[in-house]
Design an enzyme around this catalytic site. Sequence first.
Site, PDB file in Angstrom:
ATOM      1  N   SER A 137      37.779 -22.734   3.028  1.00 35.87           N
ATOM      2  CA  SER A 137      38.252 -23.496   4.187  1.00 35.87           C
ATOM      3  C   SER A 137      39.421 -24.357   3.736  1.00 35.87           C
ATOM      4  O   SER A 137      39.503 -24.722   2.545  1.00 35.87           O
ATOM      5  CB  SER A 137      37.118 -24.397   4.683  1.00 35.87           C
ATOM      6  N   TYR A 150      29.726 -29.947   3.315  1.00 30.85           N
ATOM      7  CA  TYR A 150      30.469 -28.726   3.643  1.00 30.85           C
ATOM      8  C   TYR A 150      31.732 -28.695   2.771  1.00 30.85           C
ATOM      9  O   TYR A 150      32.021 -27.688   2.124  1.00 30.85           O
ATOM     10  CB  TYR A 150      30.836 -28.734   5.127  1.00 30.85           C
TER      11      TYR A 150
HETATM   12  N1  NAP Z   1      35.427 -21.972  12.564  1.00 26.28           N
HETATM   13  C1  NAP Z   1      36.301 -22.631  11.826  1.00 26.28           C
HETATM   14  O1  NAP Z   1      37.104 -23.405  12.366  1.00 26.28           O
HETATM   15  C2  NAP Z   1      36.333 -22.424  10.324  1.00 26.28           C
HETATM   16  C3  NAP Z   1      37.341 -23.033   9.588  1.00 26.28           C
HETATM   17  C4  NAP Z   1      37.385 -22.835   8.203  1.00 26.28           C
HETATM   18  C5  NAP Z   1      36.456 -22.029   7.578  1.00 26.28           C
HETATM   19  N2  NAP Z   1      35.479 -21.432   8.329  1.00 26.28           N
HETATM   20  C6  NAP Z   1      34.514 -20.579   7.613  1.00 26.28           C
HETATM   21  O2  NAP Z   1      34.523 -19.288   8.199  1.00 26.28           O
HETATM   22  C7  NAP Z   1      33.247 -18.665   8.043  1.00 26.28           C
HETATM   23  C8  NAP Z   1      32.771 -18.141   9.381  1.00 26.28           C
HETATM   24  O3  NAP Z   1      32.549 -19.234  10.247  1.00 26.28           O
HETATM   25  P1  NAP Z   1      32.656 -19.133  11.849  1.00 26.28           P
HETATM   26  O4  NAP Z   1      33.540 -20.193  12.291  1.00 26.28           O
HETATM   27  O5  NAP Z   1      32.934 -17.749  12.249  1.00 26.28           O
HETATM   28  O6  NAP Z   1      31.181 -19.610  12.242  1.00 26.28           O
HETATM   29  P2  NAP Z   1      29.988 -18.880  13.013  1.00 26.28           P
HETATM   30  O7  NAP Z   1      30.476 -18.180  14.213  1.00 26.28           O
HETATM   31  O8  NAP Z   1      28.951 -19.947  13.160  1.00 26.28           O
HETATM   32  O9  NAP Z   1      29.527 -17.811  11.953  1.00 26.28           O
HETATM   33  C9  NAP Z   1      28.809 -18.155  10.819  1.00 26.28           C
HETATM   34  C10 NAP Z   1      27.942 -17.007  10.469  1.00 26.28           C
HETATM   35  O10 NAP Z   1      27.223 -17.337   9.288  1.00 26.28           O
HETATM   36  C11 NAP Z   1      25.907 -16.896   9.453  1.00 26.28           C
HETATM   37  N3  NAP Z   1      24.972 -17.612   8.620  1.00 26.28           N
HETATM   38  C12 NAP Z   1      24.700 -18.937   8.579  1.00 26.28           C
HETATM   39  N4  NAP Z   1      23.739 -19.183   7.681  1.00 26.28           N
HETATM   40  C13 NAP Z   1      23.399 -17.979   7.134  1.00 26.28           C
HETATM   41  C14 NAP Z   1      22.475 -17.559   6.158  1.00 26.28           C
HETATM   42  N5  NAP Z   1      21.659 -18.419   5.547  1.00 26.28           N
HETATM   43  N6  NAP Z   1      22.410 -16.246   5.851  1.00 26.28           N
HETATM   44  C15 NAP Z   1      23.199 -15.355   6.465  1.00 26.28           C
HETATM   45  N7  NAP Z   1      24.090 -15.671   7.417  1.00 26.28           N
HETATM   46  C16 NAP Z   1      24.182 -16.974   7.744  1.00 26.28           C
HETATM   47  C17 NAP Z   1      25.595 -17.071  10.920  1.00 26.28           C
HETATM   48  O11 NAP Z   1      24.533 -16.193  11.227  1.00 26.28           O
HETATM   49  P3  NAP Z   1      23.508 -16.463  12.451  1.00 26.28           P
HETATM   50  O12 NAP Z   1      24.337 -16.285  13.668  1.00 26.28           O
HETATM   51  O13 NAP Z   1      22.490 -15.451  12.294  1.00 26.28           O
HETATM   52  O14 NAP Z   1      23.052 -17.873  12.291  1.00 26.28           O
HETATM   53  C18 NAP Z   1      26.929 -16.672  11.553  1.00 26.28           C
HETATM   54  O15 NAP Z   1      26.966 -15.279  11.795  1.00 26.28           O
HETATM   55  C19 NAP Z   1      32.331 -19.731   7.426  1.00 26.28           C
HETATM   56  O16 NAP Z   1      32.213 -19.530   6.047  1.00 26.28           O
HETATM   57  C20 NAP Z   1      33.075 -21.032   7.717  1.00 26.28           C
HETATM   58  O17 NAP Z   1      32.751 -22.032   6.793  1.00 26.28           O
HETATM   59  C21 NAP Z   1      35.397 -21.612   9.673  1.00 26.28           C
END
Ligand code: NAP
Length: 240
Positions: A137, A150
């Site tokens: 991130s 985080y």
């Molecule tokens: N969104 C942003 O603005 C942003 C910015 C920077 C970095 N990121 C990074 O991008 C990545 C994806 O995030 P996103 O924004 O797409 O969020 P998201 O839609 O909430 O997706 C996160 C995913 O991680 C899964 N997950 C959580 N805990 C888990 C576990 N213990 N085992 C397996 N799967 C698990 C969730 O599965 P379930 O649905 O089954 O819970 C979900 O599919 C993350 O690493 C996040 O830190 C996001």
Amino acid sequence: MELKNNTILITGATSGIGLEMAKQLMNLDNTVIVTGRNKEKMESVKKMYPSLNVYPLDVTDVTSIHSLYDRLIKDFPKLNILINNAGLMKSIQFTSAKMEILTDEITTNLAGPILMTQTFLPHILRQKNSAILNVTSGIAYFPFDKAPLYSASKLGLHSYTQSLRKQLKKTNVKIFELAPPRTDKPMFSGSEEDNAQVDRIPQMPIEKVVQTMITGLKRDKLLILPGMSKLLRIIGKIQL
Ligand SMILES: NC(=O)c1ccc[n+]([C@@H]2O[C@H](COP(=O)([O-])OP(=O)(O)OC[C@H]3O[C@@H](n4cnc5c(N)ncnc54)[C@H](OP(=O)(O)O)[C@@H]3O)[C@@H](O)[C@H]2O)c1
């Protein structure tokens, strides 16, 4: 690297950035495997995108990781790319946070990718055009005090990715890092006041984040910093 005819595993990809990666990588003629924990979300993704391969996985559970590995090396022996995308973010106040939740992000965001890599690396090392991409991130470079653990987990993953890249220098596995900025599907949810403060930060559409990732992978750019993340890295270097 060549981004066609690969077999790609993406963790936590039944929503958000992971699902967007799956769609765009599938459109480039790759076989894509996505994982999730929530049964309903998994079923709805399979219904919407029948060509996606959907498997259950909890990255905090070694038994779940091993059972996925056993199934995938049989079902997809050509699996050559692992994307460690699963992650979670919590709003933490050190004065009131309960001890039980303090290690959740470290376990999911840092230990999860480490366990997944350790399990799949021997198989990936035997493949051609192979790679591991860890999703960190922009916050890895500029800690966000409302989500301190985080931030720590993502900086830890950044450091782990660098060491992994150095140790695997003489192999054919490329080690990438994607550090997305705040997207239009933000993860943070805190107090009203904190949310209002965070809402002032620009958002990048997830489609654009993933397009930048794909361009970066094609050009062998090992650290991919879409949008604001470049600036966060520079500011992070000069902060106290
Ligand atoms: N969104 C942003 O603005 C942003 C910015 C920077 C970095 N990121 C990074 O991008 C990545 C994806 O995030 P996103 O924004 O797409 O969020 P998201 O839609 O909430 O997706 C996160 C995913 O991680 C899964 N997950 C959580 N805990 C888990 C576990 N213990 N085992 C397996 N799967 C698990 C969730 O599965 P379930 O649905 O089954 O819970 C979900 O599919 C993350 O690493 C996040 O830190 C996001």
